[in-house]
Structures are given as structure tokens and as C-alpha cells.
Motif scaffolding. Structure first.
Motif, short mmCIF file in Angstrom:
data_model
loop_
_atom_site.label_atom_id
_atom_site.label_comp_id
_atom_site.label_asym_id
_atom_site.label_seq_id
_atom_site.Cartn_x
_atom_site.Cartn_y
_atom_site.Cartn_z
N GLY A 15 0.80 -1.23 0.00
CA GLY A 15 0.00 0.00 0.00
C GLY A 15 0.83 1.27 0.00
O GLY A 15 1.84 1.37 0.66
N GLN A 16 0.32 2.25 -0.75
CA GLN A 16 1.01 3.54 -0.84
C GLN A 16 0.84 4.36 0.43
O GLN A 16 1.70 5.15 0.79
CB GLN A 16 0.46 4.32 -2.04
CG GLN A 16 1.20 5.59 -2.34
CD GLN A 16 0.75 6.20 -3.65
OE1 GLN A 16 0.18 5.53 -4.51
NE2 GLN A 16 0.99 7.48 -3.81
N GLY A 17 -0.28 4.16 1.12
CA GLY A 17 -0.48 4.90 2.38
C GLY A 17 -0.61 6.39 2.17
O GLY A 17 -0.03 7.18 2.90
N SER A 18 -1.39 6.79 1.15
CA SER A 18 -1.47 8.21 0.79
C SER A 18 -2.03 9.07 1.92
O SER A 18 -1.72 10.26 2.02
CB SER A 18 -2.31 8.39 -0.47
OG SER A 18 -3.58 7.80 -0.31
N ARG A 19 -2.82 8.48 2.82
CA ARG A 19 -3.41 9.28 3.92
C ARG A 19 -2.41 9.52 5.06
O ARG A 19 -2.72 10.21 6.02
CB ARG A 19 -4.66 8.58 4.46
CG ARG A 19 -5.82 8.56 3.46
CD ARG A 19 -6.99 7.78 3.98
NE ARG A 19 -6.62 6.41 4.31
CZ ARG A 19 -7.28 5.64 5.18
NH1 ARG A 19 -8.34 6.10 5.80
NH2 ARG A 19 -6.88 4.41 5.42
N LEU A 20 -1.20 8.94 4.91
CA LEU A 20 -0.12 9.28 5.85
C LEU A 20 0.78 10.37 5.29
O LEU A 20 1.79 10.73 5.89
CB LEU A 20 0.71 8.03 6.20
CG LEU A 20 -0.01 7.00 7.09
CD1 LEU A 20 0.86 5.78 7.30
CD2 LEU A 20 -0.39 7.60 8.44
N TYR A 21 0.44 10.88 4.12
CA TYR A 21 1.09 12.04 3.51
C TYR A 21 2.61 11.93 3.52
O TYR A 21 3.17 11.01 2.96
CB TYR A 21 0.59 13.33 4.17
CG TYR A 21 -0.90 13.47 4.11
CD1 TYR A 21 -1.54 13.81 2.92
CD2 TYR A 21 -1.71 13.21 5.22
CE1 TYR A 21 -2.93 13.90 2.83
CE2 TYR A 21 -3.10 13.30 5.14
CZ TYR A 21 -3.69 13.65 3.93
OH TYR A 21 -5.05 13.73 3.85
N ALA A 22 3.26 12.89 4.19
CA ALA A 22 4.73 12.99 4.14
C ALA A 22 5.43 11.74 4.69
O ALA A 22 6.57 11.46 4.32
CB ALA A 22 5.20 14.23 4.91
N LEU A 23 4.77 10.99 5.55
CA LEU A 23 5.42 9.83 6.17
C LEU A 23 5.64 8.69 5.18
O LEU A 23 6.48 7.82 5.41
CB LEU A 23 4.60 9.31 7.36
CG LEU A 23 4.33 10.30 8.49
CD1 LEU A 23 3.54 9.61 9.59
CD2 LEU A 23 5.62 10.87 9.05
N THR A 24 4.87 8.68 4.08
CA THR A 24 5.00 7.59 3.11
C THR A 24 5.37 8.09 1.72
O THR A 24 5.10 7.44 0.72
CB THR A 24 3.68 6.78 3.04
OG1 THR A 24 2.58 7.68 2.88
CG2 THR A 24 3.47 5.94 4.28
N ASN A 25 6.02 9.25 1.66
CA ASN A 25 6.47 9.75 0.35
C ASN A 25 7.51 8.82 -0.26
O ASN A 25 7.60 8.68 -1.47
CB ASN A 25 7.08 11.15 0.49
CG ASN A 25 6.00 12.21 0.54
OD1 ASN A 25 4.82 11.92 0.34
ND2 ASN A 25 6.38 13.44 0.79
N ASN A 26 8.35 8.22 0.58
CA ASN A 26 9.47 7.42 0.08
C ASN A 26 9.50 5.99 0.61
O ASN A 26 10.42 5.25 0.30
CB ASN A 26 10.80 8.10 0.42
CG ASN A 26 10.86 9.51 -0.10
OD1 ASN A 26 10.83 10.47 0.66
ND2 ASN A 26 10.92 9.66 -1.41
N ILE A 27 8.54 5.61 1.44
CA ILE A 27 8.52 4.24 1.96
C ILE A 27 7.09 3.71 1.97
O ILE A 27 6.13 4.46 1.99
CB ILE A 27 9.11 4.14 3.40
CG1 ILE A 27 8.27 4.92 4.42
CG2 ILE A 27 10.56 4.56 3.44
CD1 ILE A 27 8.64 4.63 5.86
#
Length: 398
Positions: A15-27
Motif C-alpha cells: 500500500g502507498q499509504g497516501s493518507r499518511l502524507y509525508a510519512l509515506t512519500n518514500n517508503i
């Protein structure tokens, strides 16, 4: 005679985890740090080995590098086996066709060969972004005893929140007569946890049929489970009554970290009877100086505290310099809070430098929301980051 496993687990971790915003930009979302010394994926992996399931396929797709490196050969979770163990399963090019995983069901379908290699009687499907402790062996026993084709783990949620989930409508014996994906007017508050046990042959059959259907969205909740129900397959719910949190949003991630604090925490990660395994970095013991104060907080190895830390969770090698204040916050590893800086009601990712005298966020009572800083960034001295802001690059102030 072919060697076999009774049950193989397939862990959806792409999962991209888009609702975690900056926390998942690169992981990937399952690689996000949690609870001072863990990552989100530690929980389902630990549940597997604690439940006696030693064969796990981890399906990755979005930004998999850090997650792959973290899992490695599976040794921290006792999943380094010659037959079984943990395996990273990324999309690959096959002779006939290849594609990115199109949905949860398609991801599992593309790895049918991996499952069949172990000739399991049962397949356990898991999600990589939930925080909980669960004995899957008990769920498997329930699946076998009811003679179910599919068993869905379920948890009771407030009826006001039920429309956010896949909802199970069940008979008194626990059998499911209807599955509604995010219904506008839910009839029950029994929410699917995204944890399924299938009798293997039935899973293969319905995944193949789903793949052949050009109109399918290739999703378990929207397509595969309703198809099984419509065909009259035996489907049962399995009620889970422990702590469970989907940490796919910033508020949920913050709340779940806070649930670890206090003398009697809502969620106990230190319970020796159900150990949560993790790959811990090498670091010296934490150090609290004469000027340092730590109250109701969780501090990992390698932290140096010269300032004041209250009601917060700090991962490894965080430095809080003299006069700095950290309150109601989650700070991930390698971050430095410089002299006199304040971090209030915030989530700060790895390797961030908060400059001297800078102010991040506002106290919880007055804040507009949780402030978030992405990894590897620098906030200049005396800069002010307003509460509720999400920033993922160096910040000098407005």
C-alpha cells in the motif's frame, strides 16, 4: 511425497499509504516506524510466528526498498527457514503477461505459484497496516471446526463508524448471509478486519474466476467475497475482541502510539507472553542527563535527553537538547530537537533537524490538528510551523 504446510500466510504490504502524507512519500506504509522500536509490519509478522505459522509471503509494490531491507532473511521474527520462512513477493514479468498488482485479489492471484509450492490446506490473508496481537491458530481452528470455505475476522465498531468498513451481516451461528463493502446505511456494526482464512482450493478457484472477469476490480471485499457468498459457499465470521487499529491516517497513527503509554496502557507491547519481534538498530542505552526530564513517555535505545519530554514516543537515537520541549508527540529515529525548540502535538519522521528556538505545532488543546514533518528535512532556527501543517522539505519559516 510432497512436503507441505497446513497454512501459508500472505501479507499484503504494497500500500502507498497516501493518507499518511509525508510519512509515506518514500517508503511503504508497513515500513513506517511505530512505538519507539517497531515498524507497523512487525505486528502481523510477530502474530504469524507466535501463532505457529512459519511460511509468509510479503507482497510489496509501492516503494519496497526499505521494507525489503528491513525484513531481510526474516531472522528477527524466527522466519529464516529452509522450507518456508518469509519471502518478499514483488510484481514480476511472466511469459504470458505481467502487470502491477491491480487490487488485493489480483496481488494474491499473481502469487498462486508461491502458495501452491507449499501445498497448503489453508491460506491466511493479512494486511500490513494494522496494529494488534492475534492468535491466528485459534481462528484457523474455528475455520476447520465450522467446515467453512472462508472465515473473516471481525471486530465490533461504533455504528456511527461502520460505513467506513466492510460490514458482515451474520446469522446466530456466526455464518455470514451478507457482506456489504462500506455501506451507507449499515445493518450491523461487525466490521471486517481484512483478515481472511480460505480453504486453499476454494481460494484458487475464486481467484481464477475473478481474474477471468474483465469487469472485476480485483478486490477481495468488492469482488471475491461477494462472489463466494452469492455462490452459496460456507462463510463464517470470527469475532476478535482485543485491541486493533488501522493506522492508515495521521490521527490513527498518533493515537495508537499514545495508547502504548501509561502504567496500564490500552495496548501492551511489552507482554512477554506474546512477544513483538523487530529488527532493532545497534545503539547504546538511552541517556537522560541531569537537566533532562521524561514523564509518561517511551524512549528507545540511543536517545539522549537533555530537555523535557512529556507524553511522547521517541524512536532510537533521538536527541532532545537542553531547554527543548517535546510534548504529546511521536518522534522517529535519528531526529535532533535543538536547544530551546518546542515540538507540540506532532509526528516527526526520521533524521529531521529542528533548529534552535523553533516551534513545531501547538499544544493539544489549542491545535488545529497534528503537525507532521517528513524525513530528512531541516527546520531553521526560530522558525514556526503552524499546528496542523504537513511539511516534507526544508523549512525556513513563512
Amino acid at each position: 511425497m510432497q512436503r507441505k504446510k497446513e497454512c501459508v500466510a500472505m501479507l499484503l504490504a504494497g500500500g502507498q499509504g497516501s493518507r499518511l502524507y509525508a510519512l509515506t512519500n518514500n517508503i511503504a506504509k508497513p515500513a513506517v516506524a511505530f512505538g519507539a522500536k517497531y515498524r507497523i509490519i512487525d505486528f502481523p509478522l510477530s502474530n504469524c510466528i507466535n501463532s505457529g505459522i512459519d511460511t509468509v509471503g510479503v507482497l510489496t509494490q509501492y516503494e519496497p526498498l526499505e521494507l525489503n531491507e528491513y525484513i531481510g532473511n526474516g531472522q528477527p521474527w524466527d522466519l529464516d527457514r529452509t522450507f518456508g520462512g518469509v519471502h518478499i513477493l514483488s510484481p514480476y514479468q511472466a511469459k504470458k503477461k505481467s502487470s502491477w498488482y491491480e487490487g488485493t485479489a489480483n496481488a494474491i492471484f499473481q502469487n498462486m505459484g508461491f502458495m501452491k509450492k507449499y501445498n497448503p490446506d489453508y491460506v491466511l490473508i493479512l494486511s500490513g497496516d494494522h496494529i494488534y496481537k492475534m492468535n491466528y491458530a485459534k481462528m484457523l481452528q474455528a475455520h476447520i471446526s465450522t467446515g467453512a470455505d472462508c472465515t473473516i475476522a471481525a471486530i465490533e465498531v461504533p455504528l456511527s463508524e461502520a460505513s467506513r468498513f466492510g460490514i458482515l451481516n451474520i446469522n446466530p451461528d456466526g455464518s455470514i448471509y451478507q457482506f456489504e463493502e462500506k455501506p451507507k446505511a449499515p445493518k450491523s456494526n461487525l466490521a471486517s478486519m481484512g483478515i481472511y482464512i480460505f480453504t486453499a482450493e476454494k481460494l484458487y478457484k475464486y481467484l481464477q474466476e475473478d481474474d477471468n472477469d474483465p469487469n472485476s476490480s480485483k478486490d477481495f471485499g468488492k469482488d471475491v467475497l461477494p462472489a463466494m457468498l452469492n455462490a452459496g459457499e460456507k462463510m463464517y465470521s470470527y469475532l476478535f475482541e482485543g485491541y486493533w487499529k488501522d493506522v492508515g491516517t495521521i490521527p490513527a497513527l498518533w493515537e495508537s502510539n499514545m495508547d502504548l503509554l501509561g502504567a496500564d496502557p490500552l495496548f501492551d507491547v511489552a507482554d512477554p507472553s506474546w512477544k513483538i519481534h523487530s529488527r532493532n538498530p545497534l545503539a547504546p542505552p538511552e541517556y537522560i542527563s541531569e537537566t533532562g526530564e521524561v514523564d509518561n513517555s517511551m524512549i528507545a535505545l540511543g536517545c539522549e535527553i537533555y530537555g523535557q519530554v512529556t507524553n511522547s514516543v521517541l524512536s532510537s537515537n533521538v536527541i532532545v537538547e537542553e531547554g527543548a520541549v517535546v510534548e504529546d508527540s511521536v518522534i522517529m529515529s535519528g531526529t535532533v530537537i535543538k536547544k530551546g525548540a518546542k515540538v507540540l502535538y506532532s509526528v516527526i519522521d526520521e533524521n529531521v533537524i529542528v533548529g534552535e528556538g523553533a516551534v513545531i505545532g501547538e499544544n493539544k488543546e489549542n491545535a488545529k490538528g497534528i503537525t507532521v514533518l517528513g524525513r530528512n528535512m531541516h527546520v531553521s532556527a526560530d522558525a514556526v510551523v503552524e499546528s496542523g501543517k504537513i511539511i516534507d522539505k526544508d523549512y525556513k519559516g513563512e
